[in-house]
Design a protein around this motif. Structure first.
Motif, PDB file in Angstrom:
ATOM      1  N   UNK A 258       0.582  -1.138  -0.181  1.00 40.19           N
ATOM      2  CA  UNK A 258       0.275   0.068   0.505  1.00 40.19           C
ATOM      3  C   UNK A 258       1.126   1.416  -0.177  1.00 40.19           C
ATOM      4  N   UNK A 259       1.966   1.860   1.194  1.00 45.26           N
ATOM      5  CA  UNK A 259       2.770   2.784   0.729  1.00 45.26           C
ATOM      6  C   UNK A 259       3.588   2.865  -0.805  1.00 45.26           C
ATOM      7  N   UNK A 260       3.900   1.930  -1.444  1.00 43.31           N
ATOM      8  CA  UNK A 260       4.052   1.903  -2.759  1.00 43.31           C
ATOM      9  C   UNK A 260       3.091   2.579  -3.381  1.00 43.31           C
ATOM     10  N   UNK A 261       2.025   2.603  -3.444  1.00 42.49           N
ATOM     11  CA  UNK A 261       0.930   3.461  -3.892  1.00 42.49           C
ATOM     12  C   UNK A 261       0.280   4.543  -3.900  1.00 42.49           C
ATOM     13  N   UNK A 262       0.571   5.113  -1.966  1.00 43.79           N
ATOM     14  CA  UNK A 262       0.876   6.667  -1.715  1.00 43.79           C
ATOM     15  C   UNK A 262       2.121   7.181  -1.789  1.00 43.79           C
ATOM     16  N   UNK A 263       3.035   6.854  -2.622  1.00 46.32           N
ATOM     17  CA  UNK A 263       4.554   7.050  -2.637  1.00 46.32           C
ATOM     18  C   UNK A 263       4.249   7.284  -3.844  1.00 46.32           C
ATOM     19  N   UNK A 264       3.212   6.878  -5.315  1.00 46.23           N
ATOM     20  CA  UNK A 264       3.152   7.819  -6.805  1.00 46.23           C
ATOM     21  C   UNK A 264       1.959   8.646  -6.276  1.00 46.23           C
ATOM     22  N   UNK A 265       1.241   8.084  -4.822  1.00 48.63           N
ATOM     23  CA  UNK A 265       0.109   9.528  -5.103  1.00 48.63           C
ATOM     24  C   UNK A 265       1.314  10.949  -5.021  1.00 48.63           C
ATOM     25  N   UNK A 266       2.240  10.598  -4.226  1.00 48.37           N
ATOM     26  CA  UNK A 266       2.786  11.987  -3.533  1.00 48.37           C
ATOM     27  C   UNK A 266       3.887  12.721  -4.836  1.00 48.37           C
ATOM     28  N   UNK A 267       3.938  11.967  -5.492  1.00 49.95           N
ATOM     29  CA  UNK A 267       5.017  11.763  -6.494  1.00 49.95           C
ATOM     30  C   UNK A 267       4.456  11.690  -8.259  1.00 49.95           C
ATOM     31  N   UNK A 268       3.776  12.963  -8.164  1.00 47.89           N
ATOM     32  CA  UNK A 268       3.179  12.572  -9.827  1.00 47.89           C
ATOM     33  C   UNK A 268       3.174  11.926 -10.850  1.00 47.89           C
TER      34      UNK A 268
ATOM     35  N   UNK B 119       5.246   9.067 -10.850  1.00 41.89           N
ATOM     36  CA  UNK B 119       6.366   8.472 -10.825  1.00 41.89           C
ATOM     37  C   UNK B 119       5.459   6.832 -10.652  1.00 41.89           C
ATOM     38  N   UNK B 120       4.553   6.234 -10.514  1.00 42.74           N
ATOM     39  CA  UNK B 120       3.855   5.219 -10.723  1.00 42.74           C
ATOM     40  C   UNK B 120       2.694   5.432 -12.404  1.00 42.74           C
ATOM     41  N   UNK B 121       2.572   3.987 -12.408  1.00 39.12           N
ATOM     42  CA  UNK B 121       1.924   3.596 -13.938  1.00 39.12           C
ATOM     43  C   UNK B 121       0.597   4.560 -13.646  1.00 39.12           C
ATOM     44  N   UNK B 122      -0.199   4.504 -12.193  1.00 40.49           N
ATOM     45  CA  UNK B 122      -1.446   4.852 -11.917  1.00 40.49           C
ATOM     46  C   UNK B 122      -1.251   5.929 -10.949  1.00 40.49           C
ATOM     47  N   UNK B 123      -1.946   7.194 -12.416  1.00 42.36           N
ATOM     48  CA  UNK B 123      -2.703   8.061 -10.678  1.00 42.36           C
ATOM     49  C   UNK B 123      -3.679   8.452  -9.719  1.00 42.36           C
ATOM     50  N   UNK B 124      -4.459   8.334  -8.885  1.00 39.98           N
ATOM     51  CA  UNK B 124      -5.374   7.819  -8.226  1.00 39.98           C
ATOM     52  C   UNK B 124      -5.797   9.554  -8.462  1.00 39.98           C
ATOM     53  N   UNK B 125      -7.251   9.850  -8.349  1.00 44.69           N
ATOM     54  CA  UNK B 125      -8.405  10.589  -7.670  1.00 44.69           C
ATOM     55  C   UNK B 125      -8.243  10.565  -6.087  1.00 44.69           C
TER      56      UNK B 125
END
Length: 71
Positions: free
Chosen positions: A32-42, A44-50
């Motif tokens: 879960x923390x990986x996804x939170x990092x992706x959310x913090x760093x626009x 940085x990951x393959x998916x961006x959250x809403x």
């Protein structure tokens, strides 16, 4: 502390537009923390959250795209 088991609906059968972080992480086999990092760093990951009232929601359509799941 025991890990909580999450009952996942297959993405091909998912009817919700977005999933909470715990379920999205389980589908992606990431912490879960990986996804939170992706959310913090626009970007940085393959998916961006809403963001909904301070909570993260992960679009099912994007999860399907990344994982190659067709509806």
């Amino acid at each position: 502390m025991a890990a909580r088991t999450i009952q996942l609906t297959p993405l091909a059968q998912e009817t919700r537009a977005a999933l909470p972080t715990s379920e999205a992480a389980a589908h992606l086999s990431r912490a879960q923390q990986t996804l939170r990092i992706w959310a913090m760093r626009d970007g940085s990951g393959p998916i961006s959250p809403i963001r909904v009232n301070g909570r993260l929601a992960w679009p099912v359509s994007e999860l399907r795209r990344v994982l190659g799941v067709s509806k």
